[in-house]
Write a protein that holds these residues in place. Structure first.
Motif, short mmCIF file in Angstrom:
data_model
loop_
_atom_site.label_atom_id
_atom_site.label_comp_id
_atom_site.label_asym_id
_atom_site.label_seq_id
_atom_site.Cartn_x
_atom_site.Cartn_y
_atom_site.Cartn_z
N GLY A 236 29.95 55.06 19.42
CA GLY A 236 29.52 54.03 20.64
C GLY A 236 28.89 54.54 21.77
O GLY A 236 29.21 55.71 22.22
N VAL A 237 27.70 54.20 22.20
CA VAL A 237 26.68 54.87 23.34
C VAL A 237 26.46 53.76 24.28
O VAL A 237 26.25 52.56 23.65
N ASP A 238 26.33 53.92 25.35
CA ASP A 238 26.06 53.06 26.52
C ASP A 238 24.60 53.65 27.06
O ASP A 238 24.43 54.84 27.24
N VAL A 239 23.58 52.58 27.04
CA VAL A 239 22.18 53.35 27.59
C VAL A 239 21.78 52.50 28.66
O VAL A 239 21.83 51.28 28.68
N ASP A 240 21.66 53.14 29.81
CA ASP A 240 21.19 52.22 31.22
C ASP A 240 19.72 51.90 31.06
O ASP A 240 18.92 52.69 30.93
N SER B 33 18.36 49.72 33.33
CA SER B 33 18.38 49.30 34.66
C SER B 33 16.86 49.39 35.23
O SER B 33 16.21 48.67 35.97
N ASP C 186 23.52 46.19 15.89
CA ASP C 186 23.05 45.54 17.17
C ASP C 186 24.37 45.08 17.96
O ASP C 186 25.04 44.10 17.66
N ARG C 187 24.63 45.74 19.10
CA ARG C 187 25.62 45.18 19.88
C ARG C 187 25.18 45.19 21.49
O ARG C 187 26.00 45.81 22.37
N ALA C 188 24.06 44.77 21.57
CA ALA C 188 23.57 44.69 22.95
C ALA C 188 24.76 43.63 23.75
O ALA C 188 24.70 42.61 23.36
N ARG C 189 24.66 44.03 24.81
CA ARG C 189 25.54 43.14 25.85
C ARG C 189 24.76 42.71 27.16
O ARG C 189 23.95 43.41 27.48
#
Length: 66
Positions: free
Chosen positions: A31-35, A37, A63-66
């Motif tokens: 799992g990764v989070d990409v900023d 903003s 596809d796990r876009a939040r």
């Protein structure tokens, strides 16, 4: 391992792309989070650019876009 190198890229015009994240090789899901903003208020295109480790290999993306 399905891929040897991958990166996530983004564009606001579909022509000029910038690298956002280098995806590390893994045999397991990570799992990764990409900023994103910096793209607030804009339409943004995302793509994964990959070099396959073996001919015919298939990357495993979800596809796990939040």
């Amino acid at each position: 391992m399905d891929i040897s190198r991958a990166e996530l890229q983004a564009s606001v015009d579909g022509h000029t792309w910038q690298s956002l994240f280098d995806v590390p090789p893994s045999d397991d899901w990570i799992g990764v989070d990409v900023d994103l903003s910096q793209f607030a208020g804009q339409v943004v295109y995302l793509r994964f650019v990959m070099d396959a480790a073996l001919p015919g290999s298939r990357p495993r993306l979800e596809d796990r876009a939040r």
